[in-house]
Structure formats: C-alpha cells, structure tokens
Design an enzyme around this catalytic site. Structure first.
Site, short mmCIF file in Angstrom:
data_model
loop_
_atom_site.label_atom_id
_atom_site.label_comp_id
_atom_site.label_asym_id
_atom_site.label_seq_id
_atom_site.Cartn_x
_atom_site.Cartn_y
_atom_site.Cartn_z
N GLU A 54 -77.85 54.37 -2.37
CA GLU A 54 -77.46 53.62 -3.26
C GLU A 54 -78.44 54.26 -4.53
O GLU A 54 -77.65 53.96 -6.34
CB GLU A 54 -77.48 52.25 -3.73
CG GLU A 54 -76.13 51.95 -2.42
CD GLU A 54 -76.63 51.30 -0.92
OE1 GLU A 54 -76.20 50.42 -0.11
OE2 GLU A 54 -77.99 51.75 -0.78
N CYS A 82 -81.55 48.02 -2.44
CA CYS A 82 -80.23 48.46 -3.23
C CYS A 82 -79.54 46.88 -4.16
O CYS A 82 -79.33 47.49 -5.03
CB CYS A 82 -79.53 49.36 -2.26
SG CYS A 82 -80.66 50.72 -1.37
#
Length: 145
Positions: A54, A82
């Site tokens: 991510e 993330c």
C-alpha cells in the site's frame, strides 16, 4: 464476491512481488474508475521494511491532492502501518482481497471512518498460503514475529 478489474490488478502486482522473490501482496489506488497508482510489497527487493504494497502504491500515485474519492485496493488486509496511511490521507474506502491469513487492522480502519470491504478472494488466499508454506521465516519477519 467476484474479482473485479481493480482487485485483479492488485493480484497482478502481488504476483509481480512474488516473482521478484518478495512477499506477494499487491495494491492499487483507484479514483474515478481509473487506476492512478500501483504497487507491491518490496521489503525484500529494496531491503526496506517500510515498502509495503500500500505504501509503494501511494508513492507511485504521487501527490494527487485530495484522496477522499480514492479507493485503496489491497490483496491482504492492511497492517497498522498501511491502515494508518489510509487514515492519514483521508481514504474513505479500502477493498481487501482477504484476511484469513492475516487479520490486519480492520477494526482500526473502521474506527477511523473507513469503509472496509473484504472480498475473501481465494486467489489472494492461495498466494499468501503458498508464501507462508514455502517461506515461513520471511512471513514471520514481515508480521514481526
């Protein structure tokens, strides 16, 4: 739930990471029905503990101004790092491939107003289960065991 084109793109990123000798987690950022960022976990390839899928995806999207209308796709339930990035940037929706192999920070994201959709995608599960079986030491390092 069936795999849509965006989750399929995230799976392709995950496969790319695996093919490079890394951890098979992929992510895409979508806005207005278009992919504006792609990434995959590169902790192994770059020797960088922060380069989760991510994070790589967000870096590759670049500065896009406002993230409120963006949707983050990830093949695996995001970890706290993330999930924190999604909260920080005001992303309101995260679509996840699976959370069977790693529960991640789903509750944290929901507590911060993010809609979390878990597709429970078998392709995503299969990728992670293969990695966990074939490279358990790498998995344990990745999740901080």
């Amino acid at each position: 739930m069936t795999t849509d084109q965006f989750m399929q793109a995230a799976i392709e990123e995950a496969q790319k990471g695996w093919d490079e000798g890394g951890i098979p987690i992929g992510s895409v950022l979508v806005r207005d029905g278009k992919i504006i960022g792609r990434g995959h976990n590169q902790r192994v390839q770059k020797g960088d503990p922060i380069t989760h899928a991510e994070i790589d995806c967000l870096r590759n999207a670049g500065r896009i101004g406002n993230y409120k209308n963006a949707i983050l796709y990830s093949t695996l339930m995001p970890c706290y790092l993330c999930a924190g990035a999604a909260v920080q940037f005001g992303i309101k929706k995260v679509i996840v491939g699976e959370s069977r192999t790693f529960p991640g920070a789903e509750a944290f994201m929901k507590e911060h107003g993010i809609e979390v959709v878990n597709m429970d995608n078998q392709d995503c599960v299969d990728l992670m289960e293969r990695m966990i079986k074939e490279k358990p030491e790498l998995w344990n390092e990745d999740i901080g065991v």
